[in-house]
Design a protein around this motif. Structure first.
Motif, mmCIF file in Angstrom:
data_model
loop_
_atom_site.group_PDB
_atom_site.id
_atom_site.type_symbol
_atom_site.label_atom_id
_atom_site.label_comp_id
_atom_site.label_asym_id
_atom_site.label_seq_id
_atom_site.Cartn_x
_atom_site.Cartn_y
_atom_site.Cartn_z
ATOM 1 N N LEU A 94 -2.810 -25.082 12.256
ATOM 2 C CA LEU A 94 -1.504 -24.156 12.166
ATOM 3 C C LEU A 94 -1.200 -23.907 11.066
ATOM 4 O O LEU A 94 -1.791 -24.586 10.000
ATOM 5 N N ALA A 95 0.035 -23.181 10.556
ATOM 6 C CA ALA A 95 0.219 -22.872 9.515
ATOM 7 C C ALA A 95 1.618 -23.349 9.290
ATOM 8 O O ALA A 95 2.641 -22.833 10.137
ATOM 9 N N PHE A 96 1.749 -24.052 8.421
ATOM 10 C CA PHE A 96 3.244 -24.712 8.006
ATOM 11 C C PHE A 96 3.878 -24.417 6.898
ATOM 12 O O PHE A 96 2.993 -24.547 6.021
ATOM 13 N N ASP A 97 4.964 -23.525 6.770
ATOM 14 C CA ASP A 97 5.763 -23.432 5.549
ATOM 15 C C ASP A 97 6.682 -24.259 5.412
ATOM 16 O O ASP A 97 7.784 -24.187 6.234
ATOM 17 N N SER A 98 6.471 -25.250 4.626
ATOM 18 C CA SER A 98 7.467 -26.176 4.628
ATOM 19 C C SER A 98 8.761 -25.859 3.854
ATOM 20 O O SER A 98 9.906 -26.546 4.175
ATOM 21 N N ASP A 99 8.509 -25.055 3.133
ATOM 22 C CA ASP A 99 9.613 -24.363 2.270
ATOM 23 C C ASP A 99 10.703 -23.670 3.458
ATOM 24 O O ASP A 99 12.115 -23.995 3.326
ATOM 25 N N GLU A 100 10.215 -22.932 4.177
ATOM 26 C CA GLU A 100 10.798 -22.287 5.285
ATOM 27 C C GLU A 100 11.308 -23.201 6.603
ATOM 28 O O GLU A 100 12.058 -22.594 7.431
ATOM 29 N N GLY A 101 10.332 -23.981 6.792
ATOM 30 C CA GLY A 101 10.647 -24.849 7.894
ATOM 31 C C GLY A 101 9.878 -24.303 9.136
ATOM 32 O O GLY A 101 10.535 -24.119 10.219
ATOM 33 N N VAL A 102 8.903 -23.370 8.952
ATOM 34 C CA VAL A 102 8.360 -22.462 10.064
ATOM 35 C C VAL A 102 7.037 -22.771 10.271
ATOM 36 O O VAL A 102 6.111 -23.138 9.254
ATOM 37 N N ILE A 103 6.621 -23.088 11.510
ATOM 38 C CA ILE A 103 5.282 -23.151 12.068
ATOM 39 C C ILE A 103 4.388 -21.996 12.778
ATOM 40 O O ILE A 103 5.420 -21.599 13.656
ATOM 41 N N GLU A 104 3.359 -21.697 12.473
ATOM 42 C CA GLU A 104 2.676 -20.506 13.127
ATOM 43 C C GLU A 104 1.186 -20.961 13.723
ATOM 44 O O GLU A 104 0.796 -21.855 13.070
ATOM 45 N N SER A 105 0.875 -20.396 14.904
ATOM 46 C CA SER A 105 -0.379 -20.575 15.300
ATOM 47 C C SER A 105 -1.440 -19.872 14.329
ATOM 48 O O SER A 105 -0.845 -19.110 13.647
ATOM 49 N N THR A 106 -2.499 -20.371 14.148
ATOM 50 C CA THR A 106 -3.700 -19.813 13.545
ATOM 51 C C THR A 106 -4.869 -19.392 14.828
ATOM 52 O O THR A 106 -4.705 -19.800 15.849
ATOM 53 N N ASP A 107 -5.803 -19.023 14.094
ATOM 54 C CA ASP A 107 -6.880 -18.513 14.938
ATOM 55 C C ASP A 107 -7.397 -20.234 15.396
ATOM 56 O O ASP A 107 -8.276 -20.257 16.588
ATOM 57 N N ARG A 108 -7.223 -20.824 14.598
ATOM 58 C CA ARG A 108 -7.867 -22.352 14.994
ATOM 59 C C ARG A 108 -7.090 -23.070 16.007
ATOM 60 O O ARG A 108 -7.598 -23.946 16.578
ATOM 61 N N THR A 109 -6.030 -22.674 16.185
ATOM 62 C CA THR A 109 -5.216 -23.359 17.177
ATOM 63 C C THR A 109 -5.643 -23.114 18.556
ATOM 64 O O THR A 109 -5.706 -24.199 19.309
ATOM 65 N N ARG A 110 -6.218 -22.090 18.967
ATOM 66 C CA ARG A 110 -6.720 -21.941 20.219
ATOM 67 C C ARG A 110 -8.011 -22.754 20.490
ATOM 68 O O ARG A 110 -8.390 -23.206 21.232
ATOM 69 N N GLU A 111 -8.963 -22.697 19.244
ATOM 70 C CA GLU A 111 -10.047 -23.558 19.318
ATOM 71 C C GLU A 111 -9.672 -24.896 19.639
ATOM 72 O O GLU A 111 -10.316 -25.574 20.232
ATOM 73 N N VAL A 112 -8.738 -25.411 18.778
ATOM 74 C CA VAL A 112 -8.511 -26.840 19.164
ATOM 75 C C VAL A 112 -7.693 -26.921 20.745
ATOM 76 O O VAL A 112 -8.204 -28.227 21.218
ATOM 77 N N THR A 113 -6.928 -26.269 21.020
ATOM 78 C CA THR A 113 -6.326 -26.157 22.404
ATOM 79 C C THR A 113 -7.221 -26.293 23.601
ATOM 80 O O THR A 113 -7.099 -26.925 24.392
ATOM 81 N N ILE A 114 -8.339 -25.671 23.209
ATOM 82 C CA ILE A 114 -9.481 -25.666 24.237
ATOM 83 C C ILE A 114 -9.802 -26.990 24.852
ATOM 84 O O ILE A 114 -10.212 -27.443 25.777
ATOM 85 N N TYR A 115 -9.958 -27.870 23.625
ATOM 86 C CA TYR A 115 -10.211 -29.372 24.028
ATOM 87 C C TYR A 115 -9.311 -30.101 25.122
ATOM 88 O O TYR A 115 -9.725 -30.871 25.611
ATOM 89 N N LEU A 116 -7.916 -29.636 24.770
ATOM 90 C CA LEU A 116 -7.000 -30.161 25.759
ATOM 91 C C LEU A 116 -7.206 -29.610 27.031
ATOM 92 O O LEU A 116 -6.927 -30.692 28.056
ATOM 93 N N GLU A 117 -7.575 -28.638 27.452
ATOM 94 C CA GLU A 117 -7.873 -27.892 28.691
ATOM 95 C C GLU A 117 -8.874 -28.562 29.146
ATOM 96 O O GLU A 117 -9.014 -28.707 30.476
ATOM 97 N N ILE A 118 -10.132 -28.579 28.492
ATOM 98 C CA ILE A 118 -11.247 -29.085 29.097
ATOM 99 C C ILE A 118 -11.211 -30.516 29.654
ATOM 100 O O ILE A 118 -11.774 -31.036 30.573
ATOM 101 N N VAL A 119 -10.506 -31.327 28.714
ATOM 102 C CA VAL A 119 -10.261 -32.923 28.894
ATOM 103 C C VAL A 119 -8.969 -33.514 29.080
ATOM 104 O O VAL A 119 -8.393 -33.919 28.151
ATOM 105 N N PRO A 120 -8.397 -33.020 30.098
ATOM 106 C CA PRO A 120 -6.883 -33.297 30.551
ATOM 107 C C PRO A 120 -6.997 -34.970 30.633
ATOM 108 O O PRO A 120 -7.949 -35.603 31.104
ATOM 109 N N GLY A 121 -5.779 -35.209 30.689
ATOM 110 C CA GLY A 121 -5.552 -36.908 30.551
ATOM 111 C C GLY A 121 -5.954 -37.236 31.939
ATOM 112 O O GLY A 121 -6.807 -38.344 31.794
ATOM 113 N N ARG A 122 -5.291 -37.204 33.077
ATOM 114 C CA ARG A 122 -5.492 -37.914 34.082
ATOM 115 C C ARG A 122 -6.132 -36.822 35.168
ATOM 116 O O ARG A 122 -5.839 -36.505 36.186
ATOM 117 N N GLU A 123 -7.394 -36.720 35.024
ATOM 118 C CA GLU A 123 -8.127 -35.562 35.661
ATOM 119 C C GLU A 123 -8.261 -36.324 37.186
ATOM 120 O O GLU A 123 -8.844 -37.262 37.325
#
Length: 186
Positions: free
Chosen positions: A82-111
């Motif tokens: 993600l992109a974190f601007d600590s001065d502004e206190g703002v967080i944004e998704s990046t191209d890599r955010t989607r790459e990482v969230t795929i792991y959460l969707e493929i391997v959910p907790g209590r499947e």
């Protein structure tokens, strides 16, 4: 980390190891735009303390806010997740955010073991067809068409339940984050 590099599975799982970071990803996926750290902290605290946004105490919010600002967001920013601007206190998704969230969707907790359910339904259906073919009483009291309709309806309803369940297991799907249990939290 340079933007052109891909994350190793070890780096991804290191980030996903912490529940609070998984909540951040869920929130980013759900809101899709830049988010304020204060809003993020409020929602993460509500999820962690299993309460409403309004019921989060200032102390709970502050605890979450502090660790997000000092630890979790900088770590995720450094990895390019993600992109974190600590001065502004703002967080944004990046191209890599989607790459990482795929792991959460493929391997959910209590499947739920859907493949095992489908295998059991198939086995029961085959046994039922064999019993009907052999004219086993009382199964023959219903006609073949009725049994065919029962089998088809059972598979259709099971598939509908599976689709409903899968939609709620995705990061960013639904109001509450899915149960995302991976290892121990930091």
């Amino acid at each position: 980390m340079r933007s052109g590099e891909t994350l190793s599975k070890g780096e991804i799982f290191e980030v996903l190891r912490n529940q609070r970071r998984r909540y951040v990803l869920h929130y980013l996926k759900r809101d899709e735009g830049p988010v304020e750290i204060g809003d993020l902290a409020q929602q993460v605290a509500a999820w962690e303390y299993e309460t409403t946004l309004e019921a989060v105490t200032p102390a709970q919010r502050k605890r979450v806010y502090t660790t997000l600002q000092q630890t979790h967001l900088p770590k995720m920013d450094e990895a390019g997740i993600l992109a974190f601007d600590s001065d502004e206190g703002v967080i944004e998704s990046t191209d890599r955010t989607r790459e990482v969230t795929i792991y959460l969707e493929i391997v959910p907790g209590r499947e739920f073991a859907w493949r095992e359910l489908y295998l059991a339904l198939g086995a029961v259906s085959c046994a039922l067809v064999a019993a009907l073919w052999g004219d086993v009483y009382p199964l023959t009291e219903l006609g073949d068409l009725a049994w065919g309709a029962i089998i088809a309806a059972t598979f259709t309803l099971t598939a509908a339940a599976h689709i409903y369940h899968e939609r709620h297991m995705k990061v960013g799907g639904g109001e509450q984050p899915p149960e995302l249990s991976y290892g121990t939290d930091d």
